[in-house]
Design a protein around this motif. Structure first.
Motif, mmCIF file in Angstrom:
data_model
loop_
_atom_site.group_PDB
_atom_site.id
_atom_site.type_symbol
_atom_site.label_atom_id
_atom_site.label_comp_id
_atom_site.label_asym_id
_atom_site.label_seq_id
_atom_site.Cartn_x
_atom_site.Cartn_y
_atom_site.Cartn_z
ATOM 1 N N VAL A 42 0.872 -1.168 0.000
ATOM 2 C CA VAL A 42 0.000 0.000 0.000
ATOM 3 C C VAL A 42 0.913 1.222 0.000
ATOM 4 N N VAL A 43 0.648 2.169 -0.880
ATOM 5 C CA VAL A 43 1.461 3.374 -0.985
ATOM 6 C C VAL A 43 0.710 4.530 -0.325
ATOM 7 N N GLU A 44 1.336 5.159 0.651
ATOM 8 C CA GLU A 44 0.765 6.331 1.296
ATOM 9 C C GLU A 44 1.573 7.556 0.863
ATOM 10 N N ILE A 45 0.934 8.475 0.161
ATOM 11 C CA ILE A 45 1.587 9.670 -0.341
ATOM 12 C C ILE A 45 1.249 10.837 0.573
ATOM 13 N N PRO A 98 8.551 13.408 -2.841
ATOM 14 C CA PRO A 98 7.211 13.977 -2.956
ATOM 15 C C PRO A 98 6.408 13.242 -4.016
ATOM 16 N N ALA A 99 5.122 13.553 -4.087
ATOM 17 C CA ALA A 99 4.236 12.871 -5.041
ATOM 18 C C ALA A 99 4.745 12.984 -6.464
ATOM 19 N N GLN A 100 5.332 14.139 -6.819
ATOM 20 C CA GLN A 100 5.762 14.375 -8.198
ATOM 21 C C GLN A 100 6.966 13.539 -8.610
ATOM 22 N N GLU A 101 7.678 12.967 -7.638
ATOM 23 C CA GLU A 101 8.941 12.278 -7.950
ATOM 24 C C GLU A 101 8.988 10.846 -7.408
ATOM 25 N N LEU A 102 7.855 10.335 -6.996
ATOM 26 C CA LEU A 102 7.833 9.059 -6.284
ATOM 27 C C LEU A 102 8.168 7.887 -7.202
ATOM 28 N N THR A 103 9.112 7.060 -6.761
ATOM 29 C CA THR A 103 9.459 5.826 -7.453
ATOM 30 C C THR A 103 8.662 4.682 -6.844
ATOM 31 N N LEU A 104 7.974 3.918 -7.688
ATOM 32 C CA LEU A 104 7.063 2.887 -7.195
ATOM 33 C C LEU A 104 7.402 1.517 -7.777
ATOM 34 N N PRO A 105 7.024 0.453 -7.076
ATOM 35 C CA PRO A 105 7.170 -0.884 -7.654
ATOM 36 C C PRO A 105 6.178 -1.076 -8.796
ATOM 37 N N ASP A 106 6.337 -2.154 -9.535
ATOM 38 C CA ASP A 106 5.499 -2.392 -10.713
ATOM 39 C C ASP A 106 4.024 -2.544 -10.349
ATOM 40 N N THR A 107 3.745 -3.130 -9.197
ATOM 41 C CA THR A 107 2.364 -3.349 -8.771
ATOM 42 C C THR A 107 2.182 -2.881 -7.334
ATOM 43 N N VAL A 108 1.081 -2.198 -7.071
ATOM 44 C CA VAL A 108 0.745 -1.786 -5.707
ATOM 45 C C VAL A 108 -0.687 -2.217 -5.411
ATOM 46 N N ALA A 109 -0.957 -2.526 -4.143
ATOM 47 C CA ALA A 109 -2.274 -3.038 -3.761
ATOM 48 C C ALA A 109 -3.313 -1.940 -3.623
ATOM 49 N N ALA A 110 -2.889 -0.746 -3.188
ATOM 50 C CA ALA A 110 -3.783 0.394 -2.982
ATOM 51 C C ALA A 110 -2.920 1.621 -2.762
ATOM 52 N N VAL A 111 -3.548 2.784 -2.860
ATOM 53 C CA VAL A 111 -2.863 4.055 -2.641
ATOM 54 C C VAL A 111 -3.718 4.903 -1.714
ATOM 55 N N VAL A 112 -3.074 5.591 -0.781
ATOM 56 C CA VAL A 112 -3.760 6.519 0.129
ATOM 57 C C VAL A 112 -3.113 7.891 -0.038
ATOM 58 N N ILE A 113 -3.926 8.902 -0.356
ATOM 59 C CA ILE A 113 -3.416 10.259 -0.571
ATOM 60 C C ILE A 113 -4.263 11.211 0.267
ATOM 61 N N PHE A 114 -3.782 11.530 1.464
ATOM 62 C CA PHE A 114 -4.479 12.450 2.352
ATOM 63 C C PHE A 114 -3.701 13.764 2.426
ATOM 64 N N GLY A 115 -4.409 14.876 2.276
ATOM 65 C CA GLY A 115 -3.786 16.184 2.453
ATOM 66 C C GLY A 115 -2.791 16.572 1.389
ATOM 67 N N VAL A 116 -2.947 16.051 0.163
ATOM 68 C CA VAL A 116 -1.940 16.280 -0.876
ATOM 69 C C VAL A 116 -2.529 16.809 -2.174
#
Length: 243
Positions: A42-45, A98-116
């Motif tokens: 799970v990715v939290e931004i 930051p959100a604009q530069e985030l490196t992520l794995p090929d697959t993610v289960a979910a994303v949470v973006i609070f206050g962004v």
């Protein structure tokens, strides 16, 4: 250069986060129900001091979490919270992008973006949705938090919070005015009192684009569903974008 919205007032943020999580934990837990944690982290931004990170970890006890927080003092508190909890320490990876530069794995289960999202330009949001959409399995959510004030408008000064620590009392005041389009300029002020005397103030401003869940869904090319509607001015509206 990515703007830093939180360093100036980071020393006070835990008081805000402790109250915020009381109203956000339930809707976020509901929004994450059914997420398949085996599909990736799970990715939290914008993880802040880690209060929402704890909610994600409780809601999905088998999930790993990537908690991204660019503000150095906020990330210090986040790292301290994760390090001090044996379970979080095994499952949460703290990163600085930051959100604009985030490196992520090929697959993610979910994303949470609070206050962004309101801090990002439309072009930055579209790039972010494109980056995330290709990594989410079908049906996996992006859980977003919006400001929840409806149309851009003037918000007169009001006290959001009052807490006491030791001999000092802290008050958090906020107000806003509309700028161009749906952008609002928020001004927040912290007032520190000791034995009734004002001893210190800290003020900050930031711009936030007033977005609707439907608008984000159109930008992302995804469907949407409302999880929790807003209450008083400044309280969050939480929704899901579904691939």
């Amino acid at each position: 250069m990515v703007a830093d919205y939180y360093t100036a007032s980071a020393e006070f943020y835990e008081m805000v986060a402790a109250r915020h999580v009381q109203t956000s934990a339930g809707p976020l837990t509901a929004a994450l129900a059914g997420v398949d944690a085996s599909r990736g982290p799970v990715v939290e931004i914008g993880a802040g001091t880690g209060r929402i990170t704890e909610v994600i970890a409780r809601a999905l006890p088998a999930a790993s979490v990537i908690a991204a927080e660019p503000s150095v003092p906020m990330r210090a508190m986040l790292t301290s919270r994760v390090f001090g909890d044996e379970d979080l320490r095994k499952r949460v990876t703290v990163v600085a992008e930051p959100a604009q530069e985030l490196t992520l794995p090929d697959t993610v289960a979910a994303v949470v973006i609070f206050g962004v999202v309101g801090h990002l330009s439309r072009a930055e949001r579209v790039d972010l949705w494109r980056n995330l959409r290709g990594r989410l399995p079908e049906g996996a959510p992006i859980v977003v938090e919006l400001m929840g004030v409806g149309r851009a408008r003037r918000v007169p000064p009001f006290r959001m919070l009052r807490e006491t620590i030791g001999e000092q009392t802290y008050e958090w005041w906020t107000e806003a005015e509309p700028l161009e389009g749906e952008v609002m300029r928020w001004r927040t002020s912290w007032k520190v009192f000791r034995r009734g005397e004002l001893v210190r103030t800290n003020s900050d401003t930031y711009d936030w684009e007033n977005l609707s869940l439907e608008q984000l869904a159109r930008e992302a090319g995804m469907s949407s569903s409302l999880v929790s509607a807003a209450g008083v001015p400044g309280s969050p509206e939480i929704g899901r974008l579904i691939r």
